[in-house]
Design a protein around this motif. Structure first.
Motif, short mmCIF file in Angstrom:
data_model
loop_
_atom_site.label_atom_id
_atom_site.label_comp_id
_atom_site.label_asym_id
_atom_site.label_seq_id
_atom_site.Cartn_x
_atom_site.Cartn_y
_atom_site.Cartn_z
N SER A 183 39.85 28.67 36.37
CA SER A 183 41.08 28.71 37.15
C SER A 183 40.91 29.46 38.47
CB SER A 183 42.19 29.39 36.34
OG SER A 183 41.97 30.80 36.29
N ALA A 184 39.78 30.12 38.67
CA ALA A 184 39.59 30.90 39.90
C ALA A 184 39.82 30.02 41.13
CB ALA A 184 38.19 31.49 39.94
N ASP A 185 40.47 30.58 42.12
CA ASP A 185 40.77 29.81 43.33
C ASP A 185 39.49 29.38 44.05
OD1 ASP A 185 43.50 30.04 42.90
OD2 ASP A 185 43.62 31.94 43.97
N LEU A 186 38.49 30.24 44.04
CA LEU A 186 37.18 29.90 44.61
C LEU A 186 36.11 30.46 43.70
CD1 LEU A 186 37.77 30.76 48.39
CD2 LEU A 186 37.63 28.48 47.40
N ARG A 187 35.05 29.70 43.49
CA ARG A 187 33.95 30.21 42.66
C ARG A 187 32.65 29.55 43.07
NH1 ARG A 187 33.24 27.06 37.57
NH2 ARG A 187 34.54 25.19 37.70
N THR A 188 31.56 30.20 42.73
CA THR A 188 30.23 29.64 43.00
C THR A 188 29.43 29.63 41.70
OG1 THR A 188 29.47 31.86 43.65
CG2 THR A 188 30.08 30.32 45.42
N ALA A 189 28.54 28.66 41.62
CA ALA A 189 27.64 28.57 40.48
C ALA A 189 26.45 29.50 40.72
CB ALA A 189 27.16 27.14 40.30
N VAL A 190 25.63 29.67 39.71
CA VAL A 190 24.40 30.46 39.85
C VAL A 190 23.51 29.79 40.90
CG1 VAL A 190 22.30 31.25 38.70
CG2 VAL A 190 24.50 31.34 37.50
N SER A 227 29.98 33.97 41.65
CA SER A 227 31.12 34.82 42.02
C SER A 227 32.42 34.05 41.88
CB SER A 227 30.98 35.31 43.47
OG SER A 227 29.80 36.09 43.63
N THR A 228 33.50 34.76 41.56
CA THR A 228 34.81 34.14 41.45
C THR A 228 35.86 35.03 42.10
OG1 THR A 228 35.18 35.14 39.26
CG2 THR A 228 34.28 32.91 39.32
N VAL A 229 36.81 34.41 42.79
CA VAL A 229 37.90 35.15 43.43
C VAL A 229 39.21 34.39 43.26
CG1 VAL A 229 36.37 36.19 45.17
CG2 VAL A 229 37.64 34.09 45.71
N ASP A 230 40.31 35.14 43.33
CA ASP A 230 41.64 34.58 43.43
C ASP A 230 42.22 34.97 44.79
OD1 ASP A 230 41.69 33.47 40.86
OD2 ASP A 230 42.26 35.39 39.99
N LEU A 231 43.02 34.09 45.38
CA LEU A 231 43.66 34.34 46.66
C LEU A 231 45.16 34.47 46.44
CD1 LEU A 231 41.81 31.62 48.79
CD2 LEU A 231 41.12 33.99 48.38
N ARG A 286 41.43 38.85 45.07
CA ARG A 286 41.02 39.51 43.83
C ARG A 286 39.62 39.05 43.48
NH1 ARG A 286 46.43 38.09 42.67
NH2 ARG A 286 47.78 39.94 42.48
N LEU A 287 38.70 39.98 43.47
CA LEU A 287 37.31 39.68 43.12
C LEU A 287 37.15 39.85 41.61
CD1 LEU A 287 34.35 39.09 43.84
CD2 LEU A 287 34.05 41.54 44.31
N ARG A 288 37.00 38.74 40.92
CA ARG A 288 36.81 38.81 39.47
C ARG A 288 35.38 39.16 39.10
NH1 ARG A 288 39.52 33.65 36.47
NH2 ARG A 288 41.37 33.30 37.76
N VAL A 330 41.22 43.74 49.35
CA VAL A 330 40.38 43.18 48.29
C VAL A 330 40.59 44.04 47.05
CG1 VAL A 330 38.04 42.66 47.51
CG2 VAL A 330 38.66 42.30 49.91
N GLU A 331 40.92 43.39 45.95
CA GLU A 331 41.19 44.09 44.69
C GLU A 331 40.07 43.83 43.70
OE1 GLU A 331 45.28 44.46 42.69
OE2 GLU A 331 44.31 42.82 41.59
N THR A 332 39.60 44.89 43.04
CA THR A 332 38.59 44.77 41.99
C THR A 332 39.11 45.47 40.74
OG1 THR A 332 37.42 46.85 42.48
CG2 THR A 332 36.80 44.90 43.77
#
Length: 313
Positions: A105-112, A132-136, A146-148, A167-169
């Motif tokens: 569900s992350a708004d943006l994410r990257t694979a390995v 990496s995964t983030v929500d906006l 939000r940096l997950r 930026v929230e962690t």
């Protein structure tokens, strides 16, 4: 406790979102939107849900994004998109919350092994490192990321609404003070490296807000800063797709390069303290390993549980 938005409110949020995204909203329209947004807490929740849903489209290639924007200026396409967005927003409460907390569900994410750069709605630049995964969460008052998991680079843009950029962690919040910086989510800690300007660190359980300037880095937990450092070659290079090693321990090099590989990479204990220097491409780990094994008396052994660097015999 805020009341979840009903279907009518979600439909209104979809209509407002599409109007503003079309580029045809007048100053009067924006004033009416602000009035609607602040009229009831459920309106703001509906708007945030719309932003989170559409944020997944922010990584479109420029040509596709431009075509989408042009399509929204056509009434038929606009009506279709309003309907589609409204349908997406009306997912059941439990289903929506479950989806929002899942990794997919992350708004943006990257694979390995993947790095991804995108321009946010305010013009800021966001780059995600591997895995990496983030929500906006951009609202009328705040620009929040939000940096997950993983690591990101932020280059903030001037905002017409003068909204703070945060930026929230898991350990707290980092507020940008007109700056370019990286944030990495570690186990129980957050690491921040400031490349330009300044940031303020707000640990979750502390009332202090220490400021880091350009060239400074720090690790903090929920109680505050635990370690102050200086920006290093890694901070300045990973977002350019490079691993810069300056007399780096082979064990550390292996761990860093291994983050970009789907196949695990191990380092034998007896060569862990060997030192390596050079510039290695993160997107071509096989080339990086070939360079490494040519520079040091080590060899790469393939195995069922991953690849292993060990002393050359």
């Amino acid at each position: 406790m805020n009341t979840p938005p009903d279907r009518r409110t979600l439909a209104q949020a979809a209509e407002w979102f599409v109007l503003l995204a079309s580029g045809e909203a007048s100053d009067e329209d924006r004033c009416r939107w602000h009035g609607w947004l602040n009229a009831h807490p459920s309106h703001r929740l509906a708007w945030q849900r719309a932003e989170a849903s559409v944020a997944r489209l922010s990584g479109l290639p420029a040509a596709q994004a431009q075509a989408a924007a042009q399509a929204l200026r056509q009434p038929p396409a606009r009506r279709r998109f309003v309907g589609q967005l409204a349908a997406l927003l009306t997912l059941g409460g439990a289903g929506w919350l479950g989806y929002r907390h899942s990794d997919h569900s992350a708004d943006l994410r990257t694979a390995v092994g993947e790095q991804r750069e995108t321009r946010l709605a305010d013009g800021s630049r966001l780059q995600l490192d591997t895995d990496s995964t983030v929500d906006l969460d951009f609202s009328a008052k705040t620009r929040l990321i939000r940096l997950r998991r993983g690591q990101i680079l932020i280059e903030t843009a001037t905002d017409k609404l003068a909204r703070p950029f945060i930026v929230e962690t898991a350990e707290g919040r980092i507020r940008a003070l007109g700056t370019r910086f990286t944030v990495e989510q570690l186990a129980g800690q957050t690491r921040v490296a400031v490349l330009d300007q300044r940031v303020a660190i707000h640990a979750a359980a502390s009332s202090d807000a220490p400021i880091l300037g350009a060239g400074e880095a720090a690790r903090f937990d929920r109680d505050g800063i635990r370690l102050r450092q200086t920006v290093d070659d890694i901070d300045r290079s990973w977002h350019r797709g490079l691993l810069v090693a300056n007399a780096m321990r082979l064990a550390e090099f292996t761990a860093r390069l291994g983050r970009y590989r789907t196949t695990p990479l191990h380092c034998a204990d007896d060569i862990a303290e060997l030192r390596i220097s050079g510039v290695f491409p993160l997107a071509d780990d096989e080339r990086a390993l070939a360079t490494l094994t040519g520079a040091l008396p080590v060899t790469l052994v393939r195995g069922a549980d991953g690849d292993r660097l060990q002393a050359r015999k």
